[in-house]
Scaffold this active site. Structure first.
Site, mmCIF file in Angstrom:
data_model
loop_
_atom_site.group_PDB
_atom_site.id
_atom_site.type_symbol
_atom_site.label_atom_id
_atom_site.label_comp_id
_atom_site.label_asym_id
_atom_site.label_seq_id
_atom_site.Cartn_x
_atom_site.Cartn_y
_atom_site.Cartn_z
ATOM 1 N N ASN A 7 118.309 55.667 -28.097
ATOM 2 C CA ASN A 7 117.096 56.435 -27.848
ATOM 3 C C ASN A 7 117.458 57.909 -27.971
ATOM 4 O O ASN A 7 118.057 58.484 -27.065
ATOM 5 C CB ASN A 7 116.571 56.104 -26.438
ATOM 6 C CG ASN A 7 115.278 56.832 -26.121
ATOM 7 O OD1 ASN A 7 114.837 57.693 -26.887
ATOM 8 N ND2 ASN A 7 114.676 56.497 -25.000
ATOM 9 N N ARG A 91 114.677 53.489 -30.747
ATOM 10 C CA ARG A 91 113.348 53.856 -30.268
ATOM 11 C C ARG A 91 112.839 54.971 -31.180
ATOM 12 O O ARG A 91 113.530 55.972 -31.397
ATOM 13 C CB ARG A 91 113.430 54.364 -28.840
ATOM 14 C CG ARG A 91 112.077 54.803 -28.365
ATOM 15 C CD ARG A 91 112.153 55.641 -27.125
ATOM 16 N NE ARG A 91 110.823 56.012 -26.722
ATOM 17 C CZ ARG A 91 110.499 57.233 -26.304
ATOM 18 N NH1 ARG A 91 111.405 58.188 -26.249
ATOM 19 N NH2 ARG A 91 109.277 57.504 -25.940
ATOM 20 N N HIS A 180 104.477 54.956 -24.473
ATOM 21 C CA HIS A 180 105.142 54.014 -23.553
ATOM 22 C C HIS A 180 104.834 52.579 -23.974
ATOM 23 O O HIS A 180 104.836 51.668 -23.156
ATOM 24 C CB HIS A 180 104.670 54.172 -22.085
ATOM 25 C CG HIS A 180 104.936 55.513 -21.487
ATOM 26 N ND1 HIS A 180 103.985 56.185 -20.742
ATOM 27 C CD2 HIS A 180 106.038 56.291 -21.492
ATOM 28 C CE1 HIS A 180 104.502 57.333 -20.327
ATOM 29 N NE2 HIS A 180 105.746 57.424 -20.763
ATOM 30 N N ARG A 241 102.132 67.441 -17.127
ATOM 31 C CA ARG A 241 101.044 67.390 -18.116
ATOM 32 C C ARG A 241 99.699 67.230 -17.417
ATOM 33 O O ARG A 241 99.585 66.470 -16.448
ATOM 34 C CB ARG A 241 101.232 66.228 -19.089
ATOM 35 C CG ARG A 241 102.444 66.367 -19.976
ATOM 36 C CD ARG A 241 102.441 65.271 -21.044
ATOM 37 N NE ARG A 241 103.777 65.089 -21.594
ATOM 38 C CZ ARG A 241 104.421 63.932 -21.628
ATOM 39 N NH1 ARG A 241 103.855 62.828 -21.167
ATOM 40 N NH2 ARG A 241 105.623 63.849 -22.125
ATOM 41 N N GLU A 385 112.863 49.265 -21.140
ATOM 42 C CA GLU A 385 112.531 49.546 -22.543
ATOM 43 C C GLU A 385 113.702 49.189 -23.465
ATOM 44 O O GLU A 385 113.494 48.742 -24.588
ATOM 45 C CB GLU A 385 112.128 51.016 -22.697
ATOM 46 C CG GLU A 385 110.728 51.253 -22.122
ATOM 47 C CD GLU A 385 110.406 52.711 -21.888
ATOM 48 O OE1 GLU A 385 110.951 53.293 -20.935
ATOM 49 O OE2 GLU A 385 109.599 53.273 -22.654
#
Ligand code: AMP
Length: 397
Positions: A7, A91, A180, A241, A385
């Protein structure tokens, strides 16, 4: 069968080597400060202490080389040679409209990932660098790209199109993608298996509540809606955010503060969310909760607003699916924060959802936390993940 999962971020590279016979992690680590002074790698052979190597890594190529070196190192390594790595799963943040599935990388795939740089300007270039570095350092291995956006590609037009001129979708691919995705797919899939729900029709809501946060609704594993949009800025209130806002706010701040659109977007990405709502106190949910418990009003409002939006989304998703079988909590806050889970769930007693407060008093462990007579299953389900990427890679081998 060993699969290496990579990743790559703009200045970092996370990796895990997983033995797919038993899905156990053999080793994992992180390269930090790639391209910056003070690059370092932290490596851990599972069951042993972590150790650190400080070594210049001007690009992802040197980082990937170091990862392969450390994996075969006679003291800290877990394999004798790179021949024991059967494939590499990467990823990749944004697959645009081109990728609806994970895919084995070839020249055309790399070109298309490049075409998506506009959509994922911070991540896609780094993701591609990781792929190219693997091709260079261990030629001949199968590299598989697993996109964060493919789960959202299951949505119907009514859910993924924005109500703006249609030509912008046709010309530029402006639509809701969702992010995600690997986590949402993994968690919803595990929930269906664990709770023995009907794999074709189970209605599952996944709350991925980390520093970045998103929520998804799926029926039979197919995404019907998700909160993030063209970029990860839309949807829930996050650490830094803003999540959903009236788009006109951007122009308004530009005019009032004499800022460019890019500057305001930077504020919405990096200085908003609970950090903004708490008047700069913190982007970390632990700090906000501690301050709230000490009577800090701004922290309380930040936490209340954060939960308010999550509840609105869950309520909306239950409505569009005409029901829900399981609600899952995952990622940093979802896995660790019993307060957030409790307050959210208390809003859904009207559909017969009952949380078991004792079962909810836990962190980071896979378990059902709803009462035995709850009409909706509630699960604490740690996301994984890396394992999801490794499974996808294996599937394509
Ligand atoms: P992630 O992005 O999934 O790593 O999640 C990071 C976020 O999880 C941070 O904002 C942390 O504050 C939050 N977090 C971790 N542990 C807890 C906890 N015990 N209570 C509340 N938030 C937590």
């Amino acid at each position: 069968m060993n699969i290496l999962v990579l990743n790559c971020g703009s200045s970092s590279l996370k990796y895990q080597l997983i033995n797919m016979d038993d899905e156990k992690v053999l080793a994992k680590g992180l390269c930090e400060r790639i391209g910056i002074n003070g690059s370092l790698l932290t490596h851990q052979k599972i069951g042993e202490e972590k150790f650190t190597i400080k070594q210049p890594m001007p690009t992802h190529n040197e980082a990937v080389k170091l990862v392969f070196d450390v994996l075969v190192d006679k003291d800290h390594g877990v394999i004798k040679s790179s021949d024991e790595i059967d494939a590499i799963g990467h990823r990749v943040l944004h697959g645009g409209t081109k990728f609806t599935e994970s895919i084995v990388v070839d020249e055309k795939v790399k070109e298309t990932i490049k075409e998506c740089f506009d959509l994922g300007p911070l991540h896609n270039p780094a993701n591609l660098m990781g792929i190219v570095a693997c091709e260079k350092n261990v030629p001949g291995k199968k590299n598989v790209a697993v996109f964060d956006t493919t789960f959202g590609m299951g949505m119907e037009e009514k859910a993924f199109l924005y109500a703006i001129p249609y030509e912008y979708y046709e010309k530029y691919g402006i639509r809701r993608y969702g992010f995600h995705g690997t986590s949402h797919k993994y968690v919803s899939g595990e929930a269906i298996k664990f709770s023995k729900l009907d794999p074709k029709n189970a209605k599952v809501i996944v709350c991925h509540l980390g520093n970045g946060a998103s929520i998804s609704a799926s029926i039979g594993g197919r995404c019907v809606d998700t909160s993030m949009g063209l970029t990860p800025l839309e949807g829930l209130i996050m650490g830094t955010r803003s999540g959903d806002i009236d788009p006109s706010i951007i122009q308004y701040i530009c005019n009032k503060e004499n800022k460019s659109v890019d500057e305001v977007l930077n504020i919405l990405n990096k200085k908003s969310g609970i950090l903004g709502l708490s008047n700069g106190l913190s982007s970390d949910f632990r700090d906000i909760e501690n301050a709230m418990n000490e009577g800090n009003h701004r922290a309380k409002v930040a936490m209340d607003a954060y939960i308010h939006v999550i509840v609105k989304y869950i309520g909306g998703y239950i409505a569009i699916m005409n029901g829900v079988d399981a609600i899952c909590f995952t990622a940093g806050v979802g896995e660790n924060d019993k307060y957030t889970r409790k307050v959210i769930c208390d809003n859904f007693t009207y559909i017969g959802l009952k949380l078991d407060d004792k079962l909810n008093d836990i962190r980071g462990e896979f378990r059902e936390i709803s009462a035995s007579d709850s009409k909706v299953k509630v699960l604490l389900l740690p996301t994984n993940e890396e394992l999801a990427i490794a499974r996808e890679t294996l599937r394509l081998m």
